[in-house]
Design a protein around this motif. Structure first.
Motif, PDB file in Angstrom:
ATOM      1  N   ILE A  50       0.072  -7.657  -9.140  1.00  0.00           N
ATOM      2  CA  ILE A  50       0.482  -6.494  -8.346  1.00  0.00           C
ATOM      3  C   ILE A  50       1.984  -6.253  -8.452  1.00  0.00           C
ATOM      4  O   ILE A  50       2.449  -5.116  -8.497  1.00  0.00           O
ATOM      5  N   GLY A  51       2.768  -7.337  -8.478  1.00  0.00           N
ATOM      6  CA  GLY A  51       4.190  -7.200  -8.733  1.00  0.00           C
ATOM      7  C   GLY A  51       4.966  -6.495  -7.644  1.00  0.00           C
ATOM      8  O   GLY A  51       5.827  -5.655  -7.943  1.00  0.00           O
ATOM      9  N   ALA A  52       4.696  -6.785  -6.383  1.00  0.00           N
ATOM     10  CA  ALA A  52       5.367  -6.106  -5.285  1.00  0.00           C
ATOM     11  C   ALA A  52       5.427  -7.022  -4.075  1.00  0.00           C
ATOM     12  O   ALA A  52       4.760  -8.059  -4.025  1.00  0.00           O
ATOM     13  N   VAL A  53       6.229  -6.624  -3.078  1.00  0.00           N
ATOM     14  CA  VAL A  53       6.292  -7.328  -1.796  1.00  0.00           C
ATOM     15  C   VAL A  53       5.706  -6.403  -0.739  1.00  0.00           C
ATOM     16  O   VAL A  53       6.145  -5.259  -0.596  1.00  0.00           O
ATOM     17  N   GLU A  78       7.136 -16.109   5.951  1.00  0.00           N
ATOM     18  CA  GLU A  78       7.416 -15.818   7.359  1.00  0.00           C
ATOM     19  C   GLU A  78       8.660 -14.954   7.498  1.00  0.00           C
ATOM     20  O   GLU A  78       8.815 -14.229   8.481  1.00  0.00           O
ATOM     21  N   GLU A  79       9.565 -15.049   6.517  1.00  0.00           N
ATOM     22  CA  GLU A  79      10.806 -14.276   6.541  1.00  0.00           C
ATOM     23  C   GLU A  79      11.060 -13.715   5.157  1.00  0.00           C
ATOM     24  O   GLU A  79      10.718 -14.335   4.146  1.00  0.00           O
ATOM     25  N   PHE A  80      11.674 -12.535   5.120  1.00  0.00           N
ATOM     26  CA  PHE A  80      12.019 -11.915   3.848  1.00  0.00           C
ATOM     27  C   PHE A  80      13.296 -11.115   4.039  1.00  0.00           C
ATOM     28  O   PHE A  80      13.371 -10.245   4.909  1.00  0.00           O
ATOM     29  N   GLY A  81      14.310 -11.422   3.248  1.00  0.00           N
ATOM     30  CA  GLY A  81      15.612 -10.813   3.451  1.00  0.00           C
ATOM     31  C   GLY A  81      15.812  -9.472   2.788  1.00  0.00           C
ATOM     32  O   GLY A  81      16.788  -8.777   3.078  1.00  0.00           O
ATOM     33  N   GLY A  82      14.891  -9.064   1.905  1.00  0.00           N
ATOM     34  CA  GLY A  82      15.055  -7.808   1.197  1.00  0.00           C
ATOM     35  C   GLY A  82      14.244  -6.680   1.799  1.00  0.00           C
ATOM     36  O   GLY A  82      13.796  -6.741   2.943  1.00  0.00           O
ATOM     37  N   GLU A  83      14.058  -5.650   1.005  1.00  0.00           N
ATOM     38  CA  GLU A  83      13.279  -4.489   1.425  1.00  0.00           C
ATOM     39  C   GLU A  83      11.919  -4.547   0.743  1.00  0.00           C
ATOM     40  O   GLU A  83      11.835  -4.543  -0.484  1.00  0.00           O
ATOM     41  N   PRO A  84      10.819  -4.605   1.502  1.00  0.00           N
ATOM     42  CA  PRO A  84       9.500  -4.645   0.856  1.00  0.00           C
ATOM     43  C   PRO A  84       9.163  -3.326   0.180  1.00  0.00           C
ATOM     44  O   PRO A  84       9.699  -2.275   0.554  1.00  0.00           O
ATOM     45  N   ASN A  85       8.289  -3.391  -0.807  1.00  0.00           N
ATOM     46  CA  ASN A  85       7.841  -2.160  -1.468  1.00  0.00           C
ATOM     47  C   ASN A  85       7.008  -1.300  -0.534  1.00  0.00           C
ATOM     48  O   ASN A  85       7.051  -0.072  -0.602  1.00  0.00           O
ATOM     49  N   PHE A 109      -7.424   0.454   5.488  1.00  0.00           N
ATOM     50  CA  PHE A 109      -5.988   0.479   5.262  1.00  0.00           C
ATOM     51  C   PHE A 109      -5.396   1.878   5.402  1.00  0.00           C
ATOM     52  O   PHE A 109      -4.185   2.029   5.454  1.00  0.00           O
ATOM     53  N   PHE A 110      -6.251   2.879   5.440  1.00  0.00           N
ATOM     54  CA  PHE A 110      -5.724   4.238   5.432  1.00  0.00           C
ATOM     55  C   PHE A 110      -6.330   5.093   6.539  1.00  0.00           C
ATOM     56  O   PHE A 110      -6.562   6.273   6.367  1.00  0.00           O
ATOM     57  N   ASP A 111      -6.594   4.472   7.713  1.00  0.00           N
ATOM     58  CA  ASP A 111      -6.999   5.300   8.843  1.00  0.00           C
ATOM     59  C   ASP A 111      -5.752   5.839   9.532  1.00  0.00           C
ATOM     60  O   ASP A 111      -4.619   5.537   9.154  1.00  0.00           O
ATOM     61  N   GLU A 112      -5.954   6.638  10.554  1.00  0.00           N
ATOM     62  CA  GLU A 112      -4.820   7.337  11.172  1.00  0.00           C
ATOM     63  C   GLU A 112      -3.852   6.394  11.871  1.00  0.00           C
ATOM     64  O   GLU A 112      -2.710   6.756  12.164  1.00  0.00           O
ATOM     65  N   THR A 113      -4.267   5.163  12.146  1.00  0.00           N
ATOM     66  CA  THR A 113      -3.393   4.227  12.864  1.00  0.00           C
ATOM     67  C   THR A 113      -2.652   3.277  11.938  1.00  0.00           C
ATOM     68  O   THR A 113      -1.780   2.537  12.399  1.00  0.00           O
ATOM     69  N   SER A 114      -2.977   3.246  10.661  1.00  0.00           N
ATOM     70  CA  SER A 114      -2.389   2.225   9.792  1.00  0.00           C
ATOM     71  C   SER A 114      -1.967   2.780   8.437  1.00  0.00           C
ATOM     72  O   SER A 114      -2.157   2.127   7.419  1.00  0.00           O
ATOM     73  N   LEU A 115      -1.419   3.974   8.414  1.00  0.00           N
ATOM     74  CA  LEU A 115      -0.967   4.529   7.144  1.00  0.00           C
ATOM     75  C   LEU A 115       0.198   3.703   6.608  1.00  0.00           C
ATOM     76  O   LEU A 115       1.171   3.458   7.330  1.00  0.00           O
ATOM     77  N   PRO A 116       0.130   3.243   5.361  1.00  0.00           N
ATOM     78  CA  PRO A 116       1.215   2.433   4.807  1.00  0.00           C
ATOM     79  C   PRO A 116       2.508   3.227   4.703  1.00  0.00           C
ATOM     80  O   PRO A 116       2.498   4.446   4.521  1.00  0.00           O
ATOM     81  N   LYS A 117       3.615   2.517   4.786  1.00  0.00           N
ATOM     82  CA  LYS A 117       4.927   3.097   4.543  1.00  0.00           C
ATOM     83  C   LYS A 117       5.443   2.569   3.212  1.00  0.00           C
ATOM     84  O   LYS A 117       5.242   1.411   2.879  1.00  0.00           O
ATOM     85  N   GLY A 118       6.110   3.425   2.455  1.00  0.00           N
ATOM     86  CA  GLY A 118       6.619   3.024   1.154  1.00  0.00           C
ATOM     87  C   GLY A 118       5.615   3.319   0.060  1.00  0.00           C
ATOM     88  O   GLY A 118       4.831   4.263   0.140  1.00  0.00           O
ATOM     89  N   GLU A 119       5.622   2.488  -0.988  1.00  0.00           N
ATOM     90  CA  GLU A 119       4.713   2.686  -2.113  1.00  0.00           C
ATOM     91  C   GLU A 119       3.262   2.523  -1.667  1.00  0.00           C
ATOM     92  O   GLU A 119       2.937   1.627  -0.905  1.00  0.00           O
ATOM     93  N   ILE A 120       2.408   3.370  -2.182  1.00  0.00           N
ATOM     94  CA  ILE A 120       0.996   3.305  -1.811  1.00  0.00           C
ATOM     95  C   ILE A 120       0.232   2.297  -2.669  1.00  0.00           C
ATOM     96  O   ILE A 120      -0.688   1.630  -2.203  1.00  0.00           O
ATOM     97  N   LYS A 121       0.625   2.169  -3.946  1.00  0.00           N
ATOM     98  CA  LYS A 121      -0.190   1.361  -4.868  1.00  0.00           C
ATOM     99  C   LYS A 121      -0.266  -0.112  -4.474  1.00  0.00           C
ATOM    100  O   LYS A 121      -1.285  -0.767  -4.699  1.00  0.00           O
ATOM    101  N   ALA A 122       0.806  -0.653  -3.865  1.00  0.00           N
ATOM    102  CA  ALA A 122       0.782  -2.079  -3.506  1.00  0.00           C
ATOM    103  C   ALA A 122      -0.284  -2.382  -2.459  1.00  0.00           C
ATOM    104  O   ALA A 122      -1.099  -3.290  -2.664  1.00  0.00           O
TER     105      ALA A 122
END
Length: 210
Positions: A50-53, A78-85, A109-122
Motif C-alpha cells: 500500500i505504501g502509505a501511513v 502508537e505515535e507518529f511524528g509526521g503527516e499521515p496520507n 469505511f465510507f458511510d456518512e460518519t466516517s469519510l476518510p480525510k486525505g488520500e482515498i486510495k490508502a
C-alpha cells in the motif's frame, strides 16, 4: 516525536496480541477495539504494497493509532511524528465484520460518519486487506508477453480459452457491416430522442459529449 510500535509482547495497549493468531471474539462491546486491533495486526503482512501511513481511530482508550505500510514489515504505531496520507474513524465492530466477510468494507469505511480525510486510495486498499480474501495486485503489463495476448479469432473454443486465461476474448467478424450500421443508427436515433425530450445525461471530455 519518534514512532513507537505496538507489539503484542511489550506494549501495554496491545498486550496479548500476536500476529497470525486466529481470534476467539468475546462478543463484549468493551472488548471490540482491542479485538479490532488484533485483526489489523494479523493482516499487516498483506499491507506492504500500500505504501502509505493511515491514521486509524477504532475506539482504543489511548486514541488513534497509525498504520505504517511504507516498509516491510508494516507496523502499528502508537505515535507518529509526521503527516499521515489519510485518516479515518471506523467502528471496531465493522473491522470484525470485514474480517469475517459479513460486511463490504467500502460500506463501513465510507458511510456518512466516517469519510476518510486525505488520500482515498490508502483506506480503500487497507479495508480490502482486512477481508477473508483480499485482492491481489494485477500483473504489470510490462511483465506480460504481448504476443500471447488474445487476438481476434472466429474460433470460439480459442475465445473460451482466452476468457479463462486472460479474462477476455476477441471474436472476429462477430457482426456483419450492415448489422453494425443498423446498431449505430439505432443508437444515434435514441440519443437524439433523449436530447429532444430533455432527458439525456450528457458527459464526456471537452471535445464531445459521451
Amino acid at each position: 516525536m519518534a514512532p513507537e510500535a505496538i507489539n503484542g509482547a511489550t506494549s501495554g495497549s496491545a498486550k496479548g496480541v500476536t500476529n497470525g493468531v486466529k481470534h476467539g471474539f468475546s462478543g463484549k462491546k468493551k472488548d471490540l477495539p482491542q479485538e479490532a486491533l488484533s485483526i489489523v495486526q494479523e493482516k499487516l503482512p498483506d499491507m506492504k504494497a500500500i505504501g502509505a501511513v493511515l491514521e486509524l481511530d477504532i475506539g482504543l482508550p489511548q486514541g488513534p493509532i497509525w498504520i505504517d505500510m511504507r516498509n516491510n514489515p508494516c507496523q502499528v504505531l502508537e505515535e507518529f511524528g509526521g503527516e499521515p496520507n489519510s485518516s479515518v474513524k471506523v467502528k471496531p465492530l465493522y473491522i470484525k465484520r470485514f474480517y469475517e466477510g459479513a460486511m463490504d468494507p467500502r460500506y463501513g469505511f465510507f458511510d456518512e460518519t466516517s469519510l476518510p480525510k486525505g488520500e482515498i486510495k490508502a483506506p480503500v486498499k487497507f479495508a480490502d486487506m482486512l477481508t477473508p480474501n483480499p485482492p491481489t495486485n494485477p500483473t504489470p503489463v510490462s511483465a506480460i508477453d504481448s504476443t500471447r495476448l488474445p487476438k481476434p479469432t472466429e474460433d470460439l473454443d480459442q475465445v473460451r480459452r482466452d476468457m479463462k486465461e486472460w479474462g477476455y476474448g476477441l471474436i472476429a467478424n462477430a457482426m456483419a457491416p450492415r448489422e453494425v450500421h443498423i446498431m449505430k443508427e439505432a443508437l444515434r436515433q435514441q440519443a437524439a430522442g433523449e436530447m429532444e425530450n430533455g432527458v439525456a445525461n450528457r458527459d464526456g471530455g471537452p471535445n464531445a459529449p459521451n
